[in-house]
Design a protein around this motif. Structure first.
Motif, mmCIF file in Angstrom:
data_model
loop_
_atom_site.group_PDB
_atom_site.id
_atom_site.type_symbol
_atom_site.label_atom_id
_atom_site.label_comp_id
_atom_site.label_asym_id
_atom_site.label_seq_id
_atom_site.Cartn_x
_atom_site.Cartn_y
_atom_site.Cartn_z
ATOM 1 N N ALA A 266 1.501 6.113 -32.461
ATOM 2 C CA ALA A 266 1.259 6.248 -31.023
ATOM 3 C C ALA A 266 1.443 4.949 -30.254
ATOM 4 O O ALA A 266 0.606 4.547 -29.461
ATOM 5 N N ASP A 267 2.554 4.256 -30.467
ATOM 6 C CA ASP A 267 2.876 3.046 -29.723
ATOM 7 C C ASP A 267 1.859 1.931 -29.918
ATOM 8 O O ASP A 267 1.818 0.984 -29.135
ATOM 9 N N ALA A 268 1.015 2.005 -30.900
ATOM 10 C CA ALA A 268 0.034 0.940 -31.138
ATOM 11 C C ALA A 268 0.722 -0.271 -31.765
ATOM 12 O O ALA A 268 1.814 -0.168 -32.323
ATOM 13 N N THR A 269 0.059 -1.424 -31.657
ATOM 14 C CA THR A 269 0.593 -2.676 -32.170
ATOM 15 C C THR A 269 -0.300 -3.199 -33.279
ATOM 16 O O THR A 269 -1.516 -3.162 -33.163
ATOM 17 N N ALA A 270 0.310 -3.700 -34.356
ATOM 18 C CA ALA A 270 -0.493 -4.268 -35.433
ATOM 19 C C ALA A 270 0.208 -5.484 -36.019
ATOM 20 O O ALA A 270 1.439 -5.511 -36.134
ATOM 21 N N THR A 271 -0.571 -6.517 -36.364
ATOM 22 C CA THR A 271 -0.050 -7.631 -37.140
ATOM 23 C C THR A 271 -0.805 -7.680 -38.469
ATOM 24 O O THR A 271 -2.016 -7.475 -38.508
ATOM 25 N N ILE A 272 -0.058 -7.921 -39.521
ATOM 26 C CA ILE A 272 -0.645 -7.995 -40.869
ATOM 27 C C ILE A 272 -0.223 -9.333 -41.457
ATOM 28 O O ILE A 272 0.970 -9.570 -41.658
ATOM 29 N N VAL A 273 -1.165 -10.245 -41.692
ATOM 30 C CA VAL A 273 -0.813 -11.550 -42.248
ATOM 31 C C VAL A 273 -1.711 -11.861 -43.445
ATOM 32 O O VAL A 273 -2.871 -11.467 -43.504
#
Lengths: 351, 350
Positions: free
Chosen positions: B173-180
């Motif tokens: 649903a157009d969400a944003t995520a960063t995984i580091v």
């Protein structure tokens, strides 16, 4: 034998005396402490404010157990250390900063603190008014009314493995001095993630995301500022991932940007401009510049010179753009799938 | 001396009052706490769910010692903090471990261990809100997906997401995520799954041994976007990075740079059909021992631009089929594959 005993006794007395002095060079705080106590390990204090009064110059304040320890003003060289496993909180109310550092020449280390704004009109998480150096390690600084870390003096500041989140003024701001941010997270601050008015800033291995105005912002007006950014993710920030000199007074600045992920920031990946302050010289190498609604990288000031090499530039409206100033491309950038790949660049050659 | 004592007495009272006033901005849970307490340091609560009700917006819930603290729902801005050295567990027997669901809220979860113990659904579900930070957590054995992101901006750092029955992380649903700096391993389906215009950035992470593919990307009406760098993607029966078309007019933009991609079926696969646009940039990756191709593009509308990669020991190095295009500007090192080139289109650098 008697002599030996006497010696041991004397030694014991000396050690005891030494211990008494050692208390002053190392003090303790605990949830069960009292501020009328001497801040020893046996009789810890309850607040950082009381402990620092009993700590010698270059001494240490150690947190024994989990609790809140209150805002503190630091005017001597000291380390405040909460070891791993212990939460040491500072709740920051209206009109004050969490930690205020204010004496010429002092060296301060803050480790393992959680600084949380509990009033929208709180000031900064760490406010540096005077000091030789300040090191902030393993801290979390959130919800402040202004900045997570504000440096207003020619201080050498290092932020390591620290989270700066949801502050109304921004993450770290350097008005003067030198700032290093490494292995840290700068998330969802209302202004810029990291901003610099003058001095030197280095950002490495850091996540800078969802900051409302932009990721990293440089706007010098006097002596040249320098910015180095490496191995850092700048994702989904407001106007630009990295923005140099966009304010009216901007420049001069020297900028190195290498090996970063610069993705889907509002309009620009890297925006390079200068105001009347002076020239901006930028080296931009081996970055990913992806998915910006205006330009992946743009030179937008008459006194800007950028040399651009080995970047991948994809999915922007314009990939590499020279608006004003000079944009050199070495011929080894991969620039495709932008509405316009390159506009107005000058070819350069390797040696 | 009496005066001194009187003074100290006053200070003590003042401190006590200040503490009382601050209690609600910082609450505590402990193994020895009780949910009939007010969640202060002196009288901590026993569960996250009750502590939440005693905590101000933008406040903090602190874990004092190692124990389980129960599944719960978050509907306000808050930080839940278990310091390193303290185990704060959430066993999930049914439903979700943590639900984050409040318009505009910002939530931090630090140092939690979520362990599925039955037909649980998600470890952490972000249904509504502005911002979610997941730092230093472990999410394992849940019945569906480790983390499901359906809103806002999520940052996942130093977190292990392992052995979910479904996928490690799903972003929709157009969400944003960063995984580091994270580890996403041995989940049943995909390590990370991007749907419907999701925008995901992955850096310095390990995505390995998941049941189908490493990172799975569905095209979206709003372009689905992935950027992955400095990571390891290995040991998947399907592709390491897998782009699949999902309906006319959809698209995906994918950037894969500086990764080690080993022992997958395809290292990177871009699939499209007529009416779908898939664009993949693959630069400076080491792609080896793929069962099929190091870099594979299939179907009209799929484009991969490959620069500076090393592709070794696969059935194919470069494989373009059914109208797809793999561009190479002549700087890839492609050797020791059964077929190195089948077949690239020349491109140039600028």
């Amino acid at each position: 034998m008697k002599r030996a005993l006497a010696t041991i006794c004397a030694l014991g007395a000396a050690l005891a005396a030494g211990d008494a002095m050692a208390l002053a060079q190392r003090t303790f705080v605990a949830s069960y402490g009292g501020d009328a106590d001497p801040c020893s390990v046996a009789l810890p204090c309850r607040s950082f404010g009381a402990a620092i009064a009993q700590t010698a110059d270059n001494g240490e304040i150690i947190v024994i157990d989990t609790a809140g320890y209150g805002t503190v003003s630091i005017t001597k060289s000291v380390s405040i250390i909460a070891p791993f496993g212990i939460y040491a909180g500072i709740g920051v109310g209206s009109g004050v900063s969490g930690v205020t550092v204010n004496a010429a020449g002092i060296r301060v280390r803050l480790k393992g603190l959680t600084i949380n704004g509990i009033s929208a009109s709180s000031r900064h998480g760490v406010e540096i008014l005077q000091a030789a150096s300040v090191s902030v390690e393993d801290c979390a600084i959130a919800n402040l009314g202004q900045y997570a870390v504000m440096t207003a003096s020619a201080t050498d500041v290092t932020l390591s493995n620290t989270t700066m989140r949801g502050n109304q003024g921004g993450g770290a701001r350097l008005q003067l001095g030198a700032l290093t941010v490494e292995g840290s997270r700068v998330i969802g601050n209302a202004n810029f993630g990291i901003s610099m008015d003058a001095g030197k800033t280095t950002v490495a291995r850091t996540l800078v995301t969802a900051n409302a105005q932009g990721g990293i912002h440089v706007s010098t007006s006097g002596s040249a500022g320098t910015l180095s950014v490496g191995s850092t993710s700048l994702v989904g920030n407001g106007t630009a991932g990295i923005d140099i000199g966009s304010s009216a007074a901007g420049g001069p600045a020297r900028v190195a940007i290498a090996g970063n992920m610069i993705v889907a920031n509002g309009s620009y990946g890297v925006y390079l401009a200068n105001g009347p302050g002076g020239a901006v010289v930028a080296d931009v190498g081996s970055n990913q510049l992806i998915g910006h609604s205006s330009q992946g990288l743009v030179t937008a000031g008459g006194s800007v010179s950028a040399r651009v090499s080995a970047n991948s530039v994809f999915g922007n409206n314009t990939g590499l753009a020279q608006s004003t100033g000079v944009l050199y491309t070495l011929g080894d950038n991969y620039v495709r799938d932008n509405a316009t790949n390159v506009s107005g660049s000058t070819a350069d050659s390797p040696l | 001396m009496k005066q001194m004592i009187a003074l100290f007495g006053c200070v003590a009272v003042a401190v006590a009052i200040a503490d009382g006033a601050l209690a609600a901005q910082r609450t505590f849970v402990a193994s020895y706490g009780s949910d009939t307490h007010s969640c202060t340091l002196a009288a901590p609560c026993r569960s996250f769910a009750i502590a939440m009700t005693e905590t101000d917006p933008n406040g903090e819930v602190i874990v004092l010692d190692s124990a389980g603290y129960g599944a719960f729902t978050i509907e306000q801005s808050v930080s839940i903090i278990a310091p390193p050295g303290v185990y704060a567990g959430i066993s999930v027997f049914s439903g979700d471990g943590i639900v984050v669901d409040g318009a505009g809220i910002a939530v931090t979860l630090r140092g939690l261990t979520i362990n599925g113990q039955g037909p649980s659904t998600h470890g952490i579900q972000f249904t509504d809100g502005a911002q979610l930070v997941i730092d230093g957590c472990t999410i394992q054995n849940v019945g569906a997906n480790g983390v499901r992101v359906y809103a806002g901006t999520t940052s996942i750092s130093a977190t292990s997401i392992i052995r979910s029955v479904g996928s490690g992380v799903i972003v929709e649903a157009d969400a944003t995520a960063t995984i580091v700096d994270s580890r996403i391993e041995s989940n049943g389906s995909y390590g990370v799954w991007l749907l419907e215009g999701a925008n995901v950035t992955i850096e310095r992470s390990v995505i390995a041994k998941n049941g189908i593919a490493g990172v799975n990307i569905y095209t979206g009406t709003n372009a689905t976007m992935l950027a992955i760098s400095s990571s390891v993607v290995s040991d998947h029966p399907a592709s390491g990075v897998f782009v699949q078309p999902l309906g006319m007019g959809t698209s995906a933009n994918v950037d894969v740079s500086g990764n080690t991609i080993a022992r997958n079926d395809h290292g990177i696969h871009a699939g499209a059909t007529a009416g779908v646009t898939v664009r993949v940039n693959a630069s400076n990756n080491q792609i080896s021992d793929s069962g099929s191709a190091a870099i594979s593009a299939q179907g009209v509308g799929a484009t991969i631009r490959a620069s500076g990669n090393s592709m070794f020991r696969s059935t194919y190095g470069i494989l373009a089929q059914l109208g797809a295009i793999v561009y190479s500007p002549g700087d890839n090192y492609v050797r020791d594959n059964s077929t190195d080139d089948a077949v690239h289109t020349a491109d140039s650098l600028l």
